[in-house]
Motif scaffolding. Structure first.
Motif: not given
Length: 513
Positions: A469-473, A483-484, A498-500
């Motif tokens: 798992x990977x979380x991009x906040x 959060x992605x 998501x273009x965060x």
């Protein structure tokens, strides 16, 4: 016991007085005459009102201002305008007209009410002021004493020095100055505030008290040294034969109030052991409510704030009166890092030496990619007082806010915080990080948004598991937080869709609850 204090005039002296009294358990109601000042003062946790005293009227709700007040502190000096000798006493008459005589009052006056007598002057002196402002003050004192009687104490303060009033700036580069050898009468802001608090604590009313440092250095030597300490051109004095002077006696303040001056020698303002402490503060991930109490208090009291790029507006707005200086670095900035750091170091040093309260504000925690080490070493080398205030680092904030257990029984017993620059500069480090992830540890990567295409392949190569798992906040703790979630196999695609926005912290190896 009623400890409600109303302070008329939250200026250079009034505001830090209010903050100190509030910290020591007093309930504060402060005032300002200016609407613009009111907007910034409303950021403080005590009540603030607009009260403007005119010669024939009071603008504002005076009754509410003094409601339940145990002591009224009158702290607004006569303005340097024509007819102030008439106008200021009329302003005092307005206060008297609308305030019960039973109210306790501290009136902040000035030693300018005393004439030059070429001798030591105490509170028994018959005052014959030589300037219009002094004559205005002595009339104001008399009016207040007639109305309030033994309920009023008059504090006659010498020339005020301290933060933002460093004596090195008073006469720097001026020429043909007279009276080089007269003794100067000064009091530091800290001592002025402590004197007022001593009057309150000892309930010392019905008195006239001088506030002045013990030592009276000669004018020429003092102001030359003061200018030189700030690297400013020293003032030039003429040689004169006849010099009139006065020496303010402070012995009554010490005996009556058992008072000890912190700056008994005004020249101590130049010495490093009396400089204000620089605060290197971790501002956390950006939400004001996640600041430590120590950080919040230091920011509120700051006079100069040197802040980085990622500091949120809501944290900067904690203090709108301080001088703000942006010293940050954004992605893609071309400025040389060494040049930038040297500039920051110079600013911290120069403002501290001027007696100003400096806050160096960093996002997250100062020692977690905050480069605090370089600044702390510089300050230690130059023997400047400083303290580092911890902040919540982005990885910890993101993990808690997004319910990501970064360490969990039978899952992970360690978390590694690292920077994405590892992917650019050190193959061995990136390889080691990948092996830690493979062993079941959680990885947090800062500044990784632009380096994801380098990091993910190496992690896949070592771990051989695209389901990790990977979380991009993005913008953890702020209103625009995003959060992605994904895994090593699809996170690049998901983040691109998501273009965060930066700042982004990646937490790899743990799944949100």
């Amino acid at each position: 016991m009623n400890r409600h204090i109303s302070i008329l005039g939250l200026g250079w002296l009034g505001l830090p007085l209010a903050l100190k009294l509030q910290k020591n358990g007093y309930s504060i109601h402060g005032s300002t005459a200016e609407l613009d000042a009111l907007k910034s003062l409303c950021k403080h946790s005590f009540l603030t009102s607009r009260i403007k005293i005119e010669s024939d009227n009071i603008i504002g709700d005076w009754e509410s201002f003094i409601d339940e007040t145990s002591t009224l502190i009158i702290n607004f000096p006569p303005k340097r305008i024509d007819d102030i000798e008439t106008i200021h006493p009329f302003q005092i008459k307005q206060i008297i007209k609308h305030t019960p005589a039973s109210t306790k009052v501290i009136f902040v006056s000035s030693t300018s009410v005393y004439q030059n007598s070429n001798s030591l002057i105490d509170e028994t002196e018959d005052c014959v002021p030589e300037k219009a402002s002094g004559r205005a003050l002595i009339k104001a004192e008399q009016l207040l004493q007639q109305h309030f009687g033994d309920n009023v104490t008059v504090l006659r303060l010498a020339g005020l020095i301290g933060p933002q009033r460093h004596p090195g700036r008073f006469l720097a580069n001026k020429k043909q100055l007279k009276t080089p050898n007269v003794p100067v009468n000064l009091i530091h802001q800290k001592d002025a505030i402590d004197l007022i608090e001593a009057v309150l604590e000892k309930k010392c009313f019905g008195e006239i008290i001088n506030g002045c440092a013990d030592i009276h250095p000669k004018r020429k030597e003092f102001y030359e040294n003061a200018a030189i300490k700030l690297n400013l051109p020293a003032p030039v004095f003429e040689t004169t034969t006849k010099e009139n002077f006065k020496i303010i006696d402070n012995s009554k303040s010490k005996s009556l109030l058992n008072f000890e001056y912190q700056f008994s020698n005004p020249e101590w303002i130049f010495t490093k052991q009396h400089l204000p402490e620089i605060n290197i503060i971790g501002a956390g991930p950006g939400n004001k409510n996640l600041l430590t109490l120590k950080a919040l208090e230091a920011i509120e009291k700051a006079e100069v704030i040197l802040h980085d790029n990622l500091i949120s507006d809501e944290i900067l707005d904690v203090n709108t009166k301080a001088k703000r200086m942006y010293v940050g670095r954004k992605f893609g900035d071309s400025e040389d890092q060494e040049t930038r750091q040297n500039k920051i170091n110079r600013l911290m040093k120069s403002h501290c030496e001027q007696g100003e309260k400096v806050v160096r504000l960093k996002s997250g925690d100062p020692y977690v990619y905050g480069r605090a080490a370089e600044e702390a070493r510089f300050l230690k080398k130059h023997q400047l007082p400083f303290t580092v205030v911890p902040g919540i680092s982005a990885a910890l904030a993101a993990a808690n806010i997004c319910n990501i257990p970064i360490t969990e029984r039978n899952q992970s017993n360690a978390m590694l915080i690292c920077t994405a620059h590892t992917a650019d500069y050190s193959f061995e480090q990136l390889n080691g990080i990948a092996h830690m992830l493979k062993a079941g540890n959680t990885i947090s990567i800062y500044m990784g948004l632009k380096s994801l295409h380098r990091i993910v392949p190496k992690l896949l190569e070592v771990c051989k598991d695209d389901t990790i798992p990977v979380n991009a906040i993005s913008n953890a703790s702020r209103k625009q937080q995003v959060i992605v979630t994904g895994n090593l196999g699809n996170i690049e695609e998901k983040v691109a869709k998501a273009t965060i926005q930066m700042p982004v912290v990646f937490i790899i190896g743990a799944t949100p609850i």
